[in-house]
Motif scaffolding. Structure first.
Motif, PDB file in Angstrom:
ATOM      1  N   UNK A  31      36.189  30.144  33.709  1.00  0.00           N
ATOM      2  CA  UNK A  31      34.590  29.785  33.886  1.00  0.00           C
ATOM      3  C   UNK A  31      34.338  30.073  35.626  1.00  0.00           C
ATOM      4  N   UNK A  32      35.572  29.803  36.193  1.00  0.00           N
ATOM      5  CA  UNK A  32      35.458  30.419  37.998  1.00  0.00           C
ATOM      6  C   UNK A  32      35.964  31.816  38.043  1.00  0.00           C
ATOM      7  N   UNK A  33      36.847  32.540  36.771  1.00  0.00           N
ATOM      8  CA  UNK A  33      37.457  34.318  36.609  1.00  0.00           C
ATOM      9  C   UNK A  33      36.125  35.016  36.589  1.00  0.00           C
ATOM     10  N   UNK A  34      34.986  34.136  35.810  1.00  0.00           N
ATOM     11  CA  UNK A  34      33.362  35.424  35.180  1.00  0.00           C
ATOM     12  C   UNK A  34      32.806  34.962  36.814  1.00  0.00           C
ATOM     13  N   UNK A  35      32.796  33.692  37.208  1.00  0.00           N
ATOM     14  CA  UNK A  35      31.636  33.700  37.735  1.00  0.00           C
ATOM     15  C   UNK A  35      32.325  34.790  39.442  1.00  0.00           C
ATOM     16  N   UNK A  36      33.701  34.627  38.986  1.00  0.00           N
ATOM     17  CA  UNK A  36      34.099  35.607  40.106  1.00  0.00           C
ATOM     18  C   UNK A  36      34.435  36.561  40.821  1.00  0.00           C
ATOM     19  N   UNK A  37      34.279  37.375  39.020  1.00  0.00           N
ATOM     20  CA  UNK A  37      34.074  38.685  38.619  1.00  0.00           C
ATOM     21  C   UNK A  37      33.039  39.954  38.954  1.00  0.00           C
ATOM     22  N   UNK A 214      40.503  43.188  38.102  1.00  0.00           N
ATOM     23  CA  UNK A 214      42.266  42.782  38.168  1.00  0.00           C
ATOM     24  C   UNK A 214      42.623  42.712  39.544  1.00  0.00           C
ATOM     25  N   UNK A 215      42.605  43.672  40.150  1.00  0.00           N
ATOM     26  CA  UNK A 215      43.187  43.803  41.419  1.00  0.00           C
ATOM     27  C   UNK A 215      42.759  43.169  42.405  1.00  0.00           C
ATOM     28  N   UNK A 216      40.764  42.400  42.639  1.00  0.00           N
ATOM     29  CA  UNK A 216      40.103  42.241  43.004  1.00  0.00           C
ATOM     30  C   UNK A 216      40.010  40.823  42.434  1.00  0.00           C
ATOM     31  N   UNK A 217      40.452  40.534  41.370  1.00  0.00           N
ATOM     32  CA  UNK A 217      40.913  39.048  41.080  1.00  0.00           C
ATOM     33  C   UNK A 217      42.553  38.520  41.983  1.00  0.00           C
ATOM     34  N   UNK A 218      43.546  39.296  41.416  1.00  0.00           N
ATOM     35  CA  UNK A 218      44.349  39.117  41.805  1.00  0.00           C
ATOM     36  C   UNK A 218      44.100  38.814  43.785  1.00  0.00           C
ATOM     37  N   UNK A 220      41.607  38.515  45.831  1.00  0.00           N
ATOM     38  CA  UNK A 220      40.602  36.980  46.473  1.00  0.00           C
ATOM     39  C   UNK A 220      40.837  35.756  45.506  1.00  0.00           C
ATOM     40  N   UNK A 221      41.759  35.406  44.391  1.00  0.00           N
ATOM     41  CA  UNK A 221      41.245  34.367  43.835  1.00  0.00           C
ATOM     42  C   UNK A 221      43.124  33.435  44.282  1.00  0.00           C
ATOM     43  N   UNK A 222      43.099  31.766  44.526  1.00  0.00           N
ATOM     44  CA  UNK A 222      43.214  31.157  44.782  1.00  0.00           C
ATOM     45  C   UNK A 222      44.454  30.817  43.678  1.00  0.00           C
ATOM     46  N   UNK A 223      45.305  31.344  43.115  1.00  0.00           N
ATOM     47  CA  UNK A 223      46.551  31.231  41.375  1.00  0.00           C
ATOM     48  C   UNK A 223      46.573  29.773  41.199  1.00  0.00           C
ATOM     49  N   UNK A 224      46.525  28.936  41.531  1.00  0.00           N
ATOM     50  CA  UNK A 224      46.265  27.493  41.372  1.00  0.00           C
ATOM     51  C   UNK A 224      44.855  26.626  40.964  1.00  0.00           C
ATOM     52  N   UNK A 231      40.810  34.896  51.705  1.00  0.00           N
ATOM     53  CA  UNK A 231      40.578  35.804  52.813  1.00  0.00           C
ATOM     54  C   UNK A 231      39.380  36.140  52.588  1.00  0.00           C
ATOM     55  N   UNK A 232      39.339  36.316  50.702  1.00  0.00           N
ATOM     56  CA  UNK A 232      38.024  36.451  50.580  1.00  0.00           C
ATOM     57  C   UNK A 232      36.963  36.056  50.727  1.00  0.00           C
ATOM     58  N   UNK A 233      36.735  34.184  51.387  1.00  0.00           N
ATOM     59  CA  UNK A 233      35.955  33.630  52.443  1.00  0.00           C
ATOM     60  C   UNK A 233      35.453  34.256  52.690  1.00  0.00           C
ATOM     61  N   UNK A 234      36.665  35.304  53.599  1.00  0.00           N
ATOM     62  CA  UNK A 234      35.993  35.351  55.655  1.00  0.00           C
ATOM     63  C   UNK A 234      35.885  36.570  54.651  1.00  0.00           C
ATOM     64  N   UNK A 235      35.995  37.719  53.825  1.00  0.00           N
ATOM     65  CA  UNK A 235      35.148  38.750  53.218  1.00  0.00           C
ATOM     66  C   UNK A 235      33.777  38.616  52.630  1.00  0.00           C
ATOM     67  N   UNK A 236      33.687  37.368  52.129  1.00  0.00           N
ATOM     68  CA  UNK A 236      31.991  36.635  51.646  1.00  0.00           C
ATOM     69  C   UNK A 236      31.189  35.558  52.834  1.00  0.00           C
ATOM     70  N   UNK A 237      32.161  36.044  53.845  1.00  0.00           N
ATOM     71  CA  UNK A 237      31.245  35.099  54.809  1.00  0.00           C
ATOM     72  C   UNK A 237      30.415  36.491  55.390  1.00  0.00           C
TER      73      UNK A 237
END
Length: 385
Positions: A31-37, A214-218, A220-224, A231-237
């Motif tokens: 669910x999180x992956x789809x929302x992030x993508x 796939x690159x954006x997911x790797x 931008x997303x915390x693996x756990x 880093x992704x937080x700063x970009x979104x802000x």
């Protein structure tokens, strides 16, 4: 109860916890992956758009030269050289206007779509005004399709294909008698090659889009936890509150930190600690809206940006998150709590970085003075149990 029975019961609880959280994480991660993508579509920079607008000006200059050097014989009877020059001049003004706007507000999806449709309209007018049936305007349609598809993804590619093919149908329908007289084998092959180029470009764009996602997911997303990383937080802000869009907006900043998380790792092991972080992330994301920005800020720290939210609304969200996390900890018999700092932009800082720093300091001051487990507002600097 004997010591052996107590250990067996504890082991059963631990296995049950691992199984429940593991199952949740599997579905939750998807669910999180789809929302992030969905939120990581490519946003062109001002430098990218500037080159595109200069290319449009070049094509417009070539069109003016094409019609003016060819004279009235290059233009169909219903049009005139003056009309062509007026339309092309208006097109230049539109390009310069959008170019000015893009320099001040690079992230404006509506402008990208509108510019594309203006390009199609200008190319359609040129094709209808051109006395030559094999008009270069059809090459402009191909440039519009490839330019939007390669740069902005499949959604824009489909929109460009629909627009250009629709415009081509209108052109052929309005000039059908002329095209019937020149219909030949070469014309058929031209259409076939045109379609092949578009289909091949679509396939290539789909592969590029998947690789980009796939690159954006790797990145931008915390693996756990499946959350945005720092880093992704700063970009979104930056996208949400850049200099042009952030003016006049408000946002609540929540900083959540787990109390007693070290004891969880020491008592149950790091594998249970990781599952606790996943469960906490799930409870947080279930408590916010799709437009809110949520990230894992550090080891057991989570940061939330709630755009267009009042301090009262932030209090409601903080209480909801704290209640959900505490209920999960109680149900799973794990001893930890959560402290949440609440700040407001722009009331508590001229930029979001200042608000985040204020919330961070206030929360840790609350943990040191009151032992944590509360909700602290920067404005009043006091915790609520």
């Amino acid at each position: 109860m004997s010591g052996v029975e107590m250990r067996n019961k504890r082991d059963d609880n631990r296995r049950g916890l691992d199984r429940r959280v593991g199952d949740r994480r599997h579905n939750f991660g998807r669910k999180i992956d789809l929302a992030l993508l969905r939120g990581t579509q490519h946003m062109p920079t001002w430098e990218d758009q500037r080159s595109q607008y200069w290319t449009r000006l070049l094509f417009c200059g070539l069109a003016l030269a094409y019609f003016n050097f060819g004279g009235e014989s290059q233009i169909r009877s219903w049009a005139s050289l003056s009309l062509v020059n007026i339309v092309m001049s208006l097109y230049v003004i539109e390009i310069l206007g959008f170019m000015w706007h893009a320099q001040r507000q690079p992230h404006a999806p509506w402008r990208l779509h509108l510019t594309m449709w203006v390009d199609i309209a200008a190319a359609t007018f040129s094709a209808l005004a051109d006395a030559t049936l094999s008009t270069p305007a059809f090459l402009v349609f191909l440039m519009v399709i490839l330019g939007n598809g390669m740069r902005y993804g499949l959604k824009n590619f489909r929109e460009a294909v629909i627009g250009c093919f629709g415009a081509s149908i209108i052109i052929v329908w309005l000039r059908l008698p002329d095209y019937l007289t020149m219909f030949s084998v070469s014309a058929i092959f031209f259409l076939v090659f045109f379609a092949i180029i578009v289909l091949y470009s679509y396939s290539l764009t789909a592969k590029i889009e998947r690789a980009r996602a796939k690159l954006a997911h790797e990145r931008n997303v915390d693996a756990l936890t499946g959350m945005l990383n720092r880093r992704a937080l700063n970009e979104r802000v930056m996208q949400l509150f850049d200099s042009s869009k952030g003016h006049g907006r408000e946002a609540v900043v929540l900083f959540a930190d787990l109390d007693g998380f070290k004891n969880v790792n020491d008592t149950h092991g790091h594998h249970v600690g990781d599952r606790v972080l996943v469960a906490v992330a799930e409870r947080i994301l279930e408590s916010v809206r799709s437009l809110d920005v949520v990230a894992r800020y550090g080891g057991d720290e989570f940061l939330l940006i709630l755009p267009n939210t009042s301090p009262e609304g932030g209090e409601v969200v903080a209480q909801r998150i704290r209640r959900a996390i505490n209920e999960w900890a109680r149900d799973n018999q794990i001893d930890f709590n959560v402290s949440i700092g609440v700040g407001h932009y722009p009331a508590h800082g001229g930029d979001l970085e200042s608000v985040i720093a204020s919330v961070d300091k206030a929360m840790y001051r609350s943990k040191a003075e009151l032992g944590g487990g509360g909700i602290l507002h920067v404005s009043c600097d006091s915790a609520k149990a």
